[in-house]
Design a protein around this motif. Structure first.
Motif, short mmCIF file in Angstrom:
data_model
loop_
_atom_site.label_atom_id
_atom_site.label_comp_id
_atom_site.label_asym_id
_atom_site.label_seq_id
_atom_site.Cartn_x
_atom_site.Cartn_y
_atom_site.Cartn_z
N LYS A 73 -34.55 -91.69 -65.13
CA LYS A 73 -34.38 -91.40 -66.55
C LYS A 73 -33.04 -90.75 -66.87
O LYS A 73 -32.29 -91.23 -67.72
CB LYS A 73 -35.52 -90.49 -67.03
N LEU A 74 -32.75 -89.63 -66.19
CA LEU A 74 -31.57 -88.84 -66.56
C LEU A 74 -30.27 -89.52 -66.18
O LEU A 74 -29.31 -89.50 -66.96
CB LEU A 74 -31.66 -87.46 -65.90
N VAL A 75 -30.21 -90.10 -64.97
CA VAL A 75 -28.97 -90.75 -64.54
C VAL A 75 -28.62 -91.94 -65.44
O VAL A 75 -27.48 -92.05 -65.91
CB VAL A 75 -29.06 -91.18 -63.06
N PRO A 76 -29.55 -92.88 -65.70
CA PRO A 76 -29.19 -94.00 -66.59
C PRO A 76 -28.85 -93.56 -68.01
O PRO A 76 -28.00 -94.17 -68.66
CB PRO A 76 -30.45 -94.88 -66.58
N LYS A 77 -29.53 -92.52 -68.49
CA LYS A 77 -29.35 -92.11 -69.89
C LYS A 77 -28.10 -91.27 -70.09
O LYS A 77 -27.45 -91.36 -71.15
CB LYS A 77 -30.58 -91.32 -70.34
N PHE A 78 -27.74 -90.43 -69.10
CA PHE A 78 -26.62 -89.51 -69.28
C PHE A 78 -25.47 -89.76 -68.30
O PHE A 78 -24.33 -89.98 -68.71
CB PHE A 78 -27.11 -88.06 -69.15
N PHE A 79 -25.78 -89.72 -67.00
CA PHE A 79 -24.73 -89.81 -65.98
C PHE A 79 -24.00 -91.14 -66.06
O PHE A 79 -22.76 -91.19 -65.97
CB PHE A 79 -25.33 -89.61 -64.59
N SER A 80 -24.72 -92.23 -66.20
CA SER A 80 -24.10 -93.57 -66.23
C SER A 80 -23.27 -93.78 -67.49
O SER A 80 -22.43 -94.68 -67.53
CB SER A 80 -25.18 -94.66 -66.14
N LYS A 81 -23.50 -92.94 -68.51
CA LYS A 81 -22.74 -93.05 -69.76
C LYS A 81 -21.67 -91.96 -69.86
O LYS A 81 -21.21 -91.63 -70.95
CB LYS A 81 -23.70 -92.97 -70.95
N ASN A 82 -21.32 -91.38 -68.70
CA ASN A 82 -20.25 -90.37 -68.60
C ASN A 82 -20.57 -89.08 -69.36
O ASN A 82 -19.65 -88.31 -69.69
CB ASN A 82 -18.91 -90.94 -69.10
N ARG A 83 -21.85 -88.82 -69.58
CA ARG A 83 -22.26 -87.56 -70.21
C ARG A 83 -22.69 -86.60 -69.10
O ARG A 83 -23.84 -86.24 -68.96
CB ARG A 83 -23.38 -87.82 -71.21
N TYR A 84 -21.70 -86.19 -68.31
CA TYR A 84 -21.98 -85.45 -67.09
C TYR A 84 -22.54 -84.06 -67.35
O TYR A 84 -23.41 -83.59 -66.61
CB TYR A 84 -20.70 -85.35 -66.24
N ILE A 85 -22.03 -83.39 -68.38
CA ILE A 85 -22.50 -82.03 -68.66
C ILE A 85 -23.96 -82.05 -69.09
O ILE A 85 -24.77 -81.22 -68.63
CB ILE A 85 -21.63 -81.39 -69.76
N VAL A 86 -24.32 -83.01 -69.94
CA VAL A 86 -25.72 -83.11 -70.39
C VAL A 86 -26.62 -83.43 -69.20
O VAL A 86 -27.72 -82.88 -69.05
CB VAL A 86 -25.86 -84.19 -71.48
N TRP A 87 -26.14 -84.34 -68.33
CA TRP A 87 -26.93 -84.68 -67.13
C TRP A 87 -27.12 -83.46 -66.25
O TRP A 87 -28.22 -83.20 -65.76
CB TRP A 87 -26.24 -85.78 -66.33
N ALA A 88 -26.05 -82.69 -66.01
CA ALA A 88 -26.14 -81.51 -65.16
C ALA A 88 -27.12 -80.49 -65.74
O ALA A 88 -27.90 -79.88 -64.99
CB ALA A 88 -24.76 -80.88 -64.98
N LEU A 89 -27.09 -80.31 -67.05
CA LEU A 89 -28.00 -79.36 -67.69
C LEU A 89 -29.45 -79.80 -67.56
O LEU A 89 -30.34 -79.00 -67.20
CB LEU A 89 -27.62 -79.18 -69.16
N THR A 90 -29.71 -81.07 -67.85
CA THR A 90 -31.09 -81.56 -67.78
C THR A 90 -31.60 -81.58 -66.34
O THR A 90 -32.77 -81.29 -66.08
CB THR A 90 -31.19 -82.97 -68.38
N TYR A 91 -30.72 -81.90 -65.41
CA TYR A 91 -31.10 -81.88 -64.00
C TYR A 91 -31.43 -80.46 -63.55
O TYR A 91 -32.42 -80.23 -62.85
CB TYR A 91 -29.98 -82.48 -63.16
N THR A 92 -30.61 -79.50 -63.96
CA THR A 92 -30.85 -78.10 -63.61
C THR A 92 -32.15 -77.60 -64.23
O THR A 92 -32.94 -76.90 -63.57
CB THR A 92 -29.68 -77.22 -64.09
N ILE A 93 -32.40 -77.99 -65.48
CA ILE A 93 -33.65 -77.59 -66.15
C ILE A 93 -34.86 -78.15 -65.41
O ILE A 93 -35.88 -77.46 -65.25
CB ILE A 93 -33.63 -78.04 -67.62
#
Length: 227
Positions: A73-93
């Motif tokens: 979910k998180l990687v395709p939605k955020f990381f793959s779209k270069n939204r690294y900060i959002v991905w890092a936050l959601t992953y940490t949460i």
């Protein structure tokens, strides 16, 4: 050298076939999670096997949830779209929530002795989730990159074989048609026959000497077309 390369390619193709098989894919993942469970089981600080088993089971289950949620979910939605900060936050949460759930389950089911249970801190628990889940995800990324690379290499090899086959089919037809044209000119005693024969000779020399190369300068191609 070529034999070793071919053998390596065959091994890679076999692995690709195995990994692309849904049943084999599931089995490999289950084996991986089982080994992780064994590691957590035998590194547990529990005083008895039952508590160690319960703790390892909870950790493995929660880790798998974090990994699959992040990877699916998180990687395709955020990381793959270069939204690294959002991905890092959601992953940490997600790791924080997993850590809190684990600590809550430990207390609810009274896993471990009371003294050991109260000494379980959030920091080390969070570190376990963030480190293990990150390492597992890196492994998944590497395996997917390897699969994509081998598939790309196979497609490139297949395309090269198709081009060579096309060249092998076109060359005889071109030569046959050219010779027929020259033969017709010779029968008509056309003065252009020697010149066309020489041009055909140059083209055939070019096709034999240069056409097999992967890259040829455009100006050379244009020069031969003009000649």
């Amino acid at each position: 050298m070529n034999t070793n390369a071919q053998q390596l390619k065959q091994v890679n193709n076999q692995w690709i076939e195995i990994l692309n098989d849904p049943r084999a894919h599931i089995i490999l993942q289950l084996v991986g999670w089982f080994f992780l469970f064994i590691i957590l089981l035998f590194t547990s600080k529990a005083s008895n096997f039952g508590d160690a088993f319960a703790s390892a089971s909870m950790l493995t289950l929660l880790l798998s949830m974090v990994v699959y949620i992040n990877h699916g979910k998180l990687v395709p939605k955020f990381f793959s779209k270069n939204r690294y900060i959002v991905w890092a936050l959601t992953y940490t949460i997600s790791c924080i929530l997993a850590s809190l759930i684990y600590m809550g389950l430990i207390n609810i089911f009274e896993v471990f002795d009371r003294s050991l249970r109260y000494n379980i801190n959030f920091g080390p628990t969070f570190a376990i989730f963030i480190i293990f889940s990150f390492l597992i995800m890196i492994g998944k990324f590497i395996s997917e990159y390897f699969m994509n690379y081998v598939q790309w290499e196979n497609k490139a090899t297949q395309l090269d074989s198709e081009v060579k086959l096309l060249r092998a089919q076109v060359n005889p037809h071109f030569l046959f048609n050219s010779l027929n044209s020259i033969y017709s000119l010779a029968l008509e005693k056309d003065d252009r026959a020697p010149e066309i024969t020489m041009k055909l000779s140059q083209i055939m020399r070019y096709m034999v000497d240069r056409a097999h190369e992967d890259r040829i300068l455009l100006k050379e191609e244009v020069s031969y077309l003009r000649d």
